[in-house]
Design an enzyme around this catalytic site. Structure first.
Site, PDB file in Angstrom:
ATOM      1  N   LYS A  53       0.831  -1.211   0.000  1.00 15.60           N
ATOM      2  CA  LYS A  53       0.000   0.000   0.000  1.00 15.60           C
ATOM      3  C   LYS A  53       0.868   1.266   0.000  1.00 15.60           C
ATOM      4  O   LYS A  53       0.645   2.190  -0.788  1.00 15.60           O
ATOM      5  CB  LYS A  53      -0.898   0.013   1.241  1.00 15.60           C
ATOM      6  CG  LYS A  53      -1.984  -1.042   1.249  1.00 15.60           C
ATOM      7  CD  LYS A  53      -2.763  -0.959   2.565  1.00 15.60           C
ATOM      8  CE  LYS A  53      -3.856  -1.986   2.637  1.00 15.60           C
ATOM      9  NZ  LYS A  53      -4.593  -1.915   3.921  1.00 15.60           N
ATOM     10  N   CYS A  72      -0.351   0.888   6.564  1.00 15.75           N
ATOM     11  CA  CYS A  72      -0.571  -0.140   7.593  1.00 15.75           C
ATOM     12  C   CYS A  72      -1.544  -1.191   7.083  1.00 15.75           C
ATOM     13  O   CYS A  72      -2.382  -0.912   6.229  1.00 15.75           O
ATOM     14  CB  CYS A  72      -1.160   0.475   8.864  1.00 15.75           C
ATOM     15  SG  CYS A  72      -0.170   1.737   9.644  1.00 15.75           S
ATOM     16  N   ASP A  73      -1.441  -2.378   7.652  1.00 16.28           N
ATOM     17  CA  ASP A  73      -2.449  -3.403   7.409  1.00 16.28           C
ATOM     18  C   ASP A  73      -2.509  -4.318   8.625  1.00 16.28           C
ATOM     19  O   ASP A  73      -1.469  -4.626   9.223  1.00 16.28           O
ATOM     20  CB  ASP A  73      -2.147  -4.219   6.158  1.00 16.28           C
ATOM     21  CG  ASP A  73      -3.401  -4.918   5.653  1.00 16.28           C
ATOM     22  OD1 ASP A  73      -4.105  -4.312   4.813  1.00 16.28           O
ATOM     23  OD2 ASP A  73      -3.692  -6.042   6.107  1.00 16.28           O
ATOM     24  N   SER A  74      -3.725  -4.736   8.981  1.00 21.71           N
ATOM     25  CA  SER A  74      -3.924  -5.547  10.186  1.00 21.71           C
ATOM     26  C   SER A  74      -4.574  -6.884   9.856  1.00 21.71           C
ATOM     27  O   SER A  74      -5.430  -6.978   8.970  1.00 21.71           O
ATOM     28  CB  SER A  74      -4.812  -4.797  11.191  1.00 21.71           C
ATOM     29  OG  SER A  74      -4.255  -3.564  11.556  1.00 21.71           O
TER      30      SER A  74
END
Length: 202
Positions: A53, A72-74
């Protein structure tokens, strides 16, 4: 040095978390295809998605001006499986049948790119918070489902909305569960020579 912070995320929760901490980022959404990333390890997956991203947005905004950009990624790791956003009603029900009364790990990957004078400093790290879920009833799950909130949250929950009462305990950074670890981001910026207070709104 004062830099503008660019948030490579469409998440309102990440934006609100930064704003509550005194930072007003420029939001630039990547629109990348997350399905191209195939990782079995939760930390590796979260970091790969965050990097994908952030780098897509960096390619769009360019390196002509000084900036700090974070993506960010969760994901939720539970019982050896990795869970992202459920999207459908049935996926939310299935997820909560698995989660209730158990403890999982919410992993958020962070990719930071700091641009100065055309030079890019890159750093990718993950933060993990252990989350213990309440033993919620089927009726509570249905009521939560009806709010529409869990469909677009990693792990089908969030602590900063309707889902807050369904989380019994956290071990680690609570901001990480919302989608961005402020303490981790502060350390990453510091290692790139950017002091966190310089990002505060004036």
């Amino acid at each position: 040095m004062t830099l503008r912070l660019v948030l490579a995320s469409a998440s309102p929760a990440r934006l609100h978390t930064l704003q509550a901490a005194g930072v007003d980022p420029i939001v630039h959404v990547s629109g990348v295809d997350e399905s191209v990333v195939d990782e079995r390890d939760p930390e590796a997956l979260a970091c790969a998605l965050a990097r994908l991203k952030a780098e897509a947005v960096l390619a769009e905004v360019g390196t002509g001006g000084d900036l700090a950009l974070v993506g960010c990624d969760s994901v939720l790791a539970l019982g050896g499986d990795i869970h992202g956003k459920p999207y459908t009603d049935e996926a939310v029900r299935e997820r909560w049948r698995l989660m209730r009364g158990r403890t999982g790990e919410l992993v958020t990957g962070h990719h930071l790119a700091v641009v100065r004078d055309g030079t890019v400093h890159r750093d990718t790290r993950a933060a993990t918070t252990r989350v213990t879920f309440a033993d919620v009833t089927d009726d509570e799950v249905e009521a939560y489902l009806a709010t529409g909130e869990p469909h677009h949250c990693a792990g089908a929950f969030t602590i900063d909305g309707y889902g807050g009462p369904f989380v019994e305990r956290l071990e680690g950074d609570p901001h990480n569960v919302v989608g961005i670890s402020l303490p981790l981001l502060r350390r990453m910026l510091a290692d790139a020579g950017v002091a966190w207070p310089t990002l505060w709104r004036r």
